[in-house]
Design a protein around this motif. Structure first.
Motif, PDB file in Angstrom:
ATOM      1  N   ALA A 179     -63.800 -22.725  71.830  1.00  0.00           N
ATOM      2  CA  ALA A 179     -62.798 -23.561  71.155  1.00  0.00           C
ATOM      3  C   ALA A 179     -61.622 -23.845  72.081  1.00  0.00           C
ATOM      4  O   ALA A 179     -61.072 -24.960  72.092  1.00  0.00           O
ATOM      5  CB  ALA A 179     -62.317 -22.877  69.882  1.00  0.00           C
ATOM      6  N   PHE A 180     -61.235 -22.854  72.870  1.00  0.00           N
ATOM      7  CA  PHE A 180     -60.162 -23.056  73.853  1.00  0.00           C
ATOM      8  C   PHE A 180     -60.571 -24.097  74.885  1.00  0.00           C
ATOM      9  O   PHE A 180     -59.781 -24.976  75.254  1.00  0.00           O
ATOM     10  CB  PHE A 180     -59.837 -21.727  74.541  1.00  0.00           C
ATOM     11  N   ASP A 181     -61.815 -24.016  75.351  1.00  0.00           N
ATOM     12  CA  ASP A 181     -62.278 -24.976  76.357  1.00  0.00           C
ATOM     13  C   ASP A 181     -62.282 -26.395  75.799  1.00  0.00           C
ATOM     14  O   ASP A 181     -62.055 -27.356  76.549  1.00  0.00           O
ATOM     15  CB  ASP A 181     -63.670 -24.579  76.850  1.00  0.00           C
ATOM     16  N   GLU A 182     -62.531 -26.553  74.510  1.00  0.00           N
ATOM     17  CA  GLU A 182     -62.444 -27.878  73.896  1.00  0.00           C
ATOM     18  C   GLU A 182     -61.006 -28.396  73.941  1.00  0.00           C
ATOM     19  O   GLU A 182     -60.771 -29.592  74.147  1.00  0.00           O
ATOM     20  CB  GLU A 182     -62.944 -27.824  72.453  1.00  0.00           C
ATOM     21  N   ALA A 183     -60.040 -27.495  73.762  1.00  0.00           N
ATOM     22  CA  ALA A 183     -58.639 -27.900  73.879  1.00  0.00           C
ATOM     23  C   ALA A 183     -58.307 -28.284  75.316  1.00  0.00           C
ATOM     24  O   ALA A 183     -57.558 -29.240  75.563  1.00  0.00           O
ATOM     25  CB  ALA A 183     -57.727 -26.769  73.404  1.00  0.00           C
ATOM     26  N   VAL A 184     -58.866 -27.553  76.279  1.00  0.00           N
ATOM     27  CA  VAL A 184     -58.678 -27.912  77.688  1.00  0.00           C
ATOM     28  C   VAL A 184     -59.231 -29.308  77.952  1.00  0.00           C
ATOM     29  O   VAL A 184     -58.600 -30.118  78.650  1.00  0.00           O
ATOM     30  CB  VAL A 184     -59.362 -26.878  78.607  1.00  0.00           C
ATOM     31  N   ALA A 185     -60.397 -29.606  77.395  1.00  0.00           N
ATOM     32  CA  ALA A 185     -60.996 -30.935  77.581  1.00  0.00           C
ATOM     33  C   ALA A 185     -60.074 -32.029  77.042  1.00  0.00           C
ATOM     34  O   ALA A 185     -59.928 -33.099  77.661  1.00  0.00           O
ATOM     35  CB  ALA A 185     -62.355 -31.000  76.887  1.00  0.00           C
ATOM     36  N   VAL A 186     -59.430 -31.781  75.906  1.00  0.00           N
ATOM     37  CA  VAL A 186     -58.475 -32.745  75.346  1.00  0.00           C
ATOM     38  C   VAL A 186     -57.326 -32.965  76.319  1.00  0.00           C
ATOM     39  O   VAL A 186     -56.912 -34.111  76.587  1.00  0.00           O
ATOM     40  CB  VAL A 186     -57.944 -32.245  73.985  1.00  0.00           C
ATOM     41  N   ALA A 187     -56.783 -31.872  76.864  1.00  0.00           N
ATOM     42  CA  ALA A 187     -55.663 -31.977  77.802  1.00  0.00           C
ATOM     43  C   ALA A 187     -56.069 -32.718  79.076  1.00  0.00           C
ATOM     44  O   ALA A 187     -55.310 -33.563  79.585  1.00  0.00           O
ATOM     45  CB  ALA A 187     -55.143 -30.579  78.144  1.00  0.00           C
ATOM     46  N   LEU A 188     -57.252 -32.422  79.588  1.00  0.00           N
ATOM     47  CA  LEU A 188     -57.710 -33.081  80.806  1.00  0.00           C
ATOM     48  C   LEU A 188     -57.956 -34.569  80.583  1.00  0.00           C
ATOM     49  O   LEU A 188     -57.612 -35.404  81.438  1.00  0.00           O
ATOM     50  CB  LEU A 188     -58.980 -32.404  81.320  1.00  0.00           C
ATOM     51  N   ASP A 189     -58.537 -34.923  79.448  1.00  0.00           N
ATOM     52  CA  ASP A 189     -58.746 -36.344  79.139  1.00  0.00           C
ATOM     53  C   ASP A 189     -57.414 -37.082  79.088  1.00  0.00           C
ATOM     54  O   ASP A 189     -57.275 -38.191  79.607  1.00  0.00           O
ATOM     55  CB  ASP A 189     -59.474 -36.492  77.800  1.00  0.00           C
ATOM     56  N   PHE A 190     -56.436 -36.462  78.452  1.00  0.00           N
ATOM     57  CA  PHE A 190     -55.099 -37.066  78.388  1.00  0.00           C
ATOM     58  C   PHE A 190     -54.532 -37.252  79.797  1.00  0.00           C
ATOM     59  O   PHE A 190     -53.999 -38.311  80.129  1.00  0.00           O
ATOM     60  CB  PHE A 190     -54.164 -36.182  77.562  1.00  0.00           C
ATOM     61  N   ALA A 191     -54.639 -36.206  80.626  1.00  0.00           N
ATOM     62  CA  ALA A 191     -54.069 -36.260  81.966  1.00  0.00           C
ATOM     63  C   ALA A 191     -54.746 -37.322  82.835  1.00  0.00           C
ATOM     64  O   ALA A 191     -54.083 -38.010  83.619  1.00  0.00           O
ATOM     65  CB  ALA A 191     -54.171 -34.885  82.625  1.00  0.00           C
ATOM     66  N   ARG A 192     -56.058 -37.455  82.707  1.00  0.00           N
ATOM     67  CA  ARG A 192     -56.775 -38.471  83.489  1.00  0.00           C
ATOM     68  C   ARG A 192     -56.318 -39.880  83.091  1.00  0.00           C
ATOM     69  O   ARG A 192     -56.147 -40.754  83.947  1.00  0.00           O
ATOM     70  CB  ARG A 192     -58.276 -38.335  83.275  1.00  0.00           C
ATOM     71  N   GLN A 193     -56.116 -40.105  81.816  1.00  0.00           N
ATOM     72  CA  GLN A 193     -55.718 -41.425  81.342  1.00  0.00           C
ATOM     73  C   GLN A 193     -54.251 -41.723  81.639  1.00  0.00           C
ATOM     74  O   GLN A 193     -53.904 -42.860  81.969  1.00  0.00           O
ATOM     75  CB  GLN A 193     -55.963 -41.524  79.833  1.00  0.00           C
ATOM     76  N   GLU A 194     -53.407 -40.707  81.543  1.00  0.00           N
ATOM     77  CA  GLU A 194     -51.971 -40.908  81.665  1.00  0.00           C
ATOM     78  C   GLU A 194     -51.505 -40.970  83.122  1.00  0.00           C
ATOM     79  O   GLU A 194     -50.637 -41.761  83.465  1.00  0.00           O
ATOM     80  CB  GLU A 194     -51.245 -39.796  80.883  1.00  0.00           C
ATOM     81  N   GLY A 195     -52.075 -40.115  83.985  1.00  0.00           N
ATOM     82  CA  GLY A 195     -51.830 -40.205  85.416  1.00  0.00           C
ATOM     83  C   GLY A 195     -50.643 -39.446  85.964  1.00  0.00           C
ATOM     84  O   GLY A 195     -50.534 -39.255  87.182  1.00  0.00           O
ATOM     85  N   GLU A 196     -49.718 -38.985  85.115  1.00  0.00           N
ATOM     86  CA  GLU A 196     -48.535 -38.276  85.604  1.00  0.00           C
ATOM     87  C   GLU A 196     -48.416 -36.880  85.007  1.00  0.00           C
ATOM     88  O   GLU A 196     -47.336 -36.303  84.977  1.00  0.00           O
ATOM     89  CB  GLU A 196     -47.270 -39.073  85.261  1.00  0.00           C
TER      90      GLU A 196
END
Length: 467
Positions: A290-307
């Motif tokens: 479940a934690f790794d799923e939260a990490v995936a959410v954060a990484l997806d956000f970071a890839r799209q946002e860029g900063e």
């Protein structure tokens, strides 16, 4: 000779830059062109290297999901976790190191060894006008979220921690621990008569206490408390009653992302640690996933946002988990993650079933055991404990049986001193290459955001009258 040394140094520099570029390219990392505007720090409480191996192997070999964990491509280093008074840290000292960039004693919440307040990265971010958030599956007053949002000499001071948390200007607070915000007269644990939920509302917070209220939140500030104590283990969680860690992370990012000054968000998979303390392998496993799923959410956000810089680590390891063990005095070169697949509930839920008088054989099946396949001695010991409602004896036999069948083992019901994994993605990720002290990780995060923790610490100590 001087020319030779200079040439060697030059080639070492070139090699270092080349390796940095290659590592970044292979992991999908963006180029290091600037400091991050936002930081998401995710802490897997009590999750050591063996725990990540357990989750990865189960995901691949039992669930049939190839590709590893979301964190895997971004492993950049390891972290030393000791406190000032022990080589084995607790969560309070470990979280204070990440939050404040200083080492302190076990039990300390954002105070130094002289019990003076030390500034947190969250406080410094707020002081600079950034948005901030805390998300946890524990009570919000538990050690890790507390260390980012309060200053007390002892982690057990939950009432004081809660009172401080609603005064910090934190835009998003999601987790458990409603009882710490309510007086005893309203079903809470507070003995001072204060109703902090009403105080939070008066301060402008939207207070969300149910899944439906969580779903309806559209703007900060928000205080979301979805259980009286800790949130349920992922194995036991009812999605209609409690949001997942990934859902809380996604909602927090949606609420924080539009702040023009950027944001700092800390997300903790808190109950990974609790399952480790209980030597509850299945609950430990599913909370890591479940934690790794939260990490995936954060990484997806970071890839799209860029900063956005994403940093993932643990405050310490819990339980001394090992994959492979001795059985009957002989080392076995194997372990079997599939043994955990039939387990439907955590130890907490099984104990509750026993206390409520559930049929013993039903409890065994909910625990992932077919009574017909058990050794007669094991079956007798488990059923006798279940019939007596003796949860402690039942769980002691049960955890040992599951561990022997899976060929795994636990060395302790406490923490250990092993180094933990460190992952990073986004602007500034190369700062985390290698082995680091936990306080150095906290200082790096503050430095990348341009936050002056020593200056704010001096101000806090002057205000508190600390010498």
């Amino acid at each position: 000779m001087r020319f030779s040394r200079a040439l060697t140094a030059f080639f070492c520099l070139v090699l270092s830059v080349f390796l940095s570029v290659v590592v970044g390219a292979c992991s999908g990392q963006p180029e290091e062109t600037s400091r991050p505007k936002n930081v998401i720090l995710l802490i897997a409480d009590g999750c050591g290297p063996a725990s990540f191996t357990l989750a990865r192997t189960y995901r691949r070999d039992v669930l049939g999901q190839a590709g590893g964990l979301a964190v895997d491509p971004h492993l950049v280093g390891t972290v030393q976790t000791h406190a000032t008074d022990s080589r084995v840290t607790d969560s309070a000292a470990g979280a204070t190191a990440y939050a404040c960039g200083v080492k302190t004693y076990n039990g300390a919440i954002a105070v130094d060894t002289l019990r003076r307040p030390v500034a947190t990265v969250l406080e410094a971010a707020e002081a600079r006008g950034m948005a901030t958030g805390l998300v946890a599956t524990s009570t919000l007053t538990h050690a890790t979220p507390a260390a980012f949002s309060a200053h007390v000499p002892n982690r057990g001071m939950a009432a004081e921690i809660a009172a401080q948390q609603i005064t910090k200007g934190i835009e998003v607070l999601f987790g458990g621990g409603r009882a710490d915000f309510l007086p005893e007269s309203a079903g809470g644990r507070r003995t001072d008569g204060r109703n902090l939920l009403e105080e939070a509302r008066a301060a402008g917070y939207h207070v969300a206490l149910t899944r439906a209220a969580f779903d309806s939140v559209t703007a900060p500030p928000v205080l979301g408390l979805f259980a009286g104590s800790h949130l349920d283990y992922e194995l036991d969680r009812d999605p209609a009653e409690q949001p997942s860690l990934a859902e809380m992370t996604r909602k927090a990012l949606d609420l924080l992302r539009n702040d023009p000054d950027g944001f700092f968000l800390m997300v903790e998979g808190s109950r990974i640690d609790h399952a480790g303390h209980a030597n509850d392998a299945a609950a430990h496993l599913h909370d890591i996933l479940a934690f790794d799923e939260a990490v995936a959410v954060a990484l997806d956000f970071a890839r799209q946002e860029g900063e956005t810089l994403v940093v993932v680590t643990s405050d310490h390891e819990t339980g001394g988990l090992t994959l492979g063990r001795n059985l009957d005095g002989r080392g076995v070169y194997a372990w079997y993650p599939g043994v955990l697949a039939p387990v439907r509930h955590s130890n907490d839920a099984l104990a509750r079933m026993l206390r409520e008088g559930a049929d013993p054989e039903t409890v065994l099946r909910e625990a992932g055991l077919d009574p017909a396949t058990l050794d007669p001695a094991d079956r007798r010991a488990l059923l006798e404990a279940a019939e007596d409602g003796d949860a402690r004896t039942f769980l002691s036999h049960y955890n040992d049986l599951i561990a022997r069948r899976a060929v795994i083992a636990w060395t302790t019901g406490g923490h250990t001193g092993v180094d933990v994994n460190l992952y990073a993605f986004g602007p500034g990720h190369t700062r985390f290459f290698g082995n680091h002290d936990n306080a150095a990780v906290g200082r790096q995060i503050a430095g990348l955001l341009g936050l002056d923790l020593p200056a704010l610490t001096e101000k806090l100590q002057a205000q508190s009258g600390a010498e």
